[in-house]
Design a protein around this motif. Sequence first.
Motif, PDB file in Angstrom:
ATOM      1  N   GLY A  95      95.510  91.180  39.152  1.00  0.00           N
ATOM      2  CA  GLY A  95      95.601  89.730  39.119  1.00  0.00           C
ATOM      3  C   GLY A  95      96.057  89.092  40.403  1.00  0.00           C
ATOM      4  N   GLY A  96      97.149  88.348  40.327  1.00  0.00           N
ATOM      5  CA  GLY A  96      97.648  87.578  41.451  1.00  0.00           C
ATOM      6  C   GLY A  96      98.482  88.357  42.436  1.00  0.00           C
ATOM      7  N   GLN A  97      98.634  89.656  42.238  1.00  0.00           N
ATOM      8  CA  GLN A  97      99.426  90.461  43.161  1.00  0.00           C
ATOM      9  C   GLN A  97      98.595  90.808  44.400  1.00  0.00           C
ATOM     10  N   ASP A  98      99.199  90.713  45.572  1.00  0.00           N
ATOM     11  CA  ASP A  98      98.484  90.943  46.827  1.00  0.00           C
ATOM     12  C   ASP A  98      98.544  92.414  47.211  1.00  0.00           C
ATOM     13  N   ILE A 140      79.853  85.981  49.862  1.00  0.00           N
ATOM     14  CA  ILE A 140      81.164  85.771  49.248  1.00  0.00           C
ATOM     15  C   ILE A 140      81.860  87.109  49.071  1.00  0.00           C
ATOM     16  N   VAL A 141      83.144  87.158  49.391  1.00  0.00           N
ATOM     17  CA  VAL A 141      83.967  88.314  49.046  1.00  0.00           C
ATOM     18  C   VAL A 141      85.119  87.826  48.176  1.00  0.00           C
ATOM     19  N   ALA A 142      85.183  88.330  46.965  1.00  0.00           N
ATOM     20  CA  ALA A 142      86.264  87.917  46.065  1.00  0.00           C
ATOM     21  C   ALA A 142      86.535  89.042  45.066  1.00  0.00           C
ATOM     22  N   LYS A 158      85.323  81.445  56.190  1.00  0.00           N
ATOM     23  CA  LYS A 158      86.099  80.463  55.445  1.00  0.00           C
ATOM     24  C   LYS A 158      86.888  81.138  54.331  1.00  0.00           C
ATOM     25  N   VAL A 159      87.948  80.475  53.899  1.00  0.00           N
ATOM     26  CA  VAL A 159      88.770  80.933  52.779  1.00  0.00           C
ATOM     27  C   VAL A 159      88.890  79.783  51.795  1.00  0.00           C
ATOM     28  N   ASP A 160      88.768  80.089  50.512  1.00  0.00           N
ATOM     29  CA  ASP A 160      88.927  79.041  49.499  1.00  0.00           C
ATOM     30  C   ASP A 160      89.843  79.534  48.383  1.00  0.00           C
ATOM     31  N   GLU A 161      90.880  78.770  48.113  1.00  0.00           N
ATOM     32  CA  GLU A 161      91.897  79.128  47.115  1.00  0.00           C
ATOM     33  C   GLU A 161      91.293  79.301  45.728  1.00  0.00           C
ATOM     34  N   ARG A 162      90.213  78.618  45.428  1.00  0.00           N
ATOM     35  CA  ARG A 162      89.623  78.677  44.094  1.00  0.00           C
ATOM     36  C   ARG A 162      88.927  80.006  43.811  1.00  0.00           C
ATOM     37  N   LEU A 163      88.792  80.844  44.831  1.00  0.00           N
ATOM     38  CA  LEU A 163      88.208  82.169  44.648  1.00  0.00           C
ATOM     39  C   LEU A 163      89.261  83.247  44.404  1.00  0.00           C
ATOM     40  N   ARG A 164      90.523  82.855  44.249  1.00  0.00           N
ATOM     41  CA  ARG A 164      91.573  83.814  43.903  1.00  0.00           C
ATOM     42  C   ARG A 164      91.252  84.502  42.583  1.00  0.00           C
ATOM     43  N   GLU A 165      91.802  85.707  42.427  1.00  0.00           N
ATOM     44  CA  GLU A 165      91.608  86.414  41.165  1.00  0.00           C
ATOM     45  C   GLU A 165      92.373  85.723  40.038  1.00  0.00           C
ATOM     46  N   SER A 200      88.031  84.889  49.108  1.00  0.00           N
ATOM     47  CA  SER A 200      89.316  84.628  48.464  1.00  0.00           C
ATOM     48  C   SER A 200      90.415  84.758  49.510  1.00  0.00           C
ATOM     49  N   PRO A 201      91.539  84.052  49.332  1.00  0.00           N
ATOM     50  CA  PRO A 201      92.641  84.175  50.289  1.00  0.00           C
ATOM     51  C   PRO A 201      93.463  85.447  50.140  1.00  0.00           C
ATOM     52  N   MET A 202      93.187  86.256  49.115  1.00  0.00           N
ATOM     53  CA  MET A 202      94.036  87.407  48.836  1.00  0.00           C
ATOM     54  C   MET A 202      93.759  88.551  49.810  1.00  0.00           C
TER      55      MET A 202
END
Length: 208
Positions: A34-37, A165-167, A98-105, A74-76
């Motif tokens: 999930g949200g863990q880097d 895209i990479v996410a 580019k990086v987009d926050e909305r592509l976070r897991e 994604s920014p991760m």
Amino acid sequence: MTGSLMPLAKTMPTPLLYVRHGQTDWNLVGRMQGGQDIPLNETGRSQARRNGMVMKDFLVDLGKTSDDFVFVSSPMVRARETMEILRKEMGLVPDEYKVDERLREITFGEVEGMTVPEMKVDRPEVVRMRREDKWGYVHPGGESYKMVSERVAQWMAEQQDPMIIVAHGVVMRVLRGLLCGYAPAEVPDLDTPQDKFLLWRDGSEAWV
């Protein structure tokens, strides 16, 4: 849940190439990441190199060059590392994307870091509720697939150019649902390989 997601195929630029980040140690042992880097492991770096090498030649087959695409991640950490390895293998400057926050897991909240067997012991109610409605279940302190789909749909509606895209796995699933009109109940079970990438073009999808 019945019905299908409303496909966005008529409004999305094409072609679209989607790469899931390479493997991490948490992927390897089945931890809720999930949200863990969590960074890539060596297998993940190898997968990213493979995807970059194959993509470089595949663009030629498409009659395209890298200049025809917007690269977005994604920014991760695991996604950005994958993107930079991918671009390096394609002969591009690694950090020009580019990086987009909305592509976070998806965020799994309180159960991040746990495996499913651990959840069955310590959080059986989460396992049960996920099984009953994996699409709509909001993880405690986290998100649902439906919530991720809504933020990805918002992002998609703003795009005007073909993209690479990479996410993440869940982001890949909901994107495929939006592009291809899968039923919500089907989306959580869609494949998300890390050693190949997804091509979406002219309303259909294929693995490369």
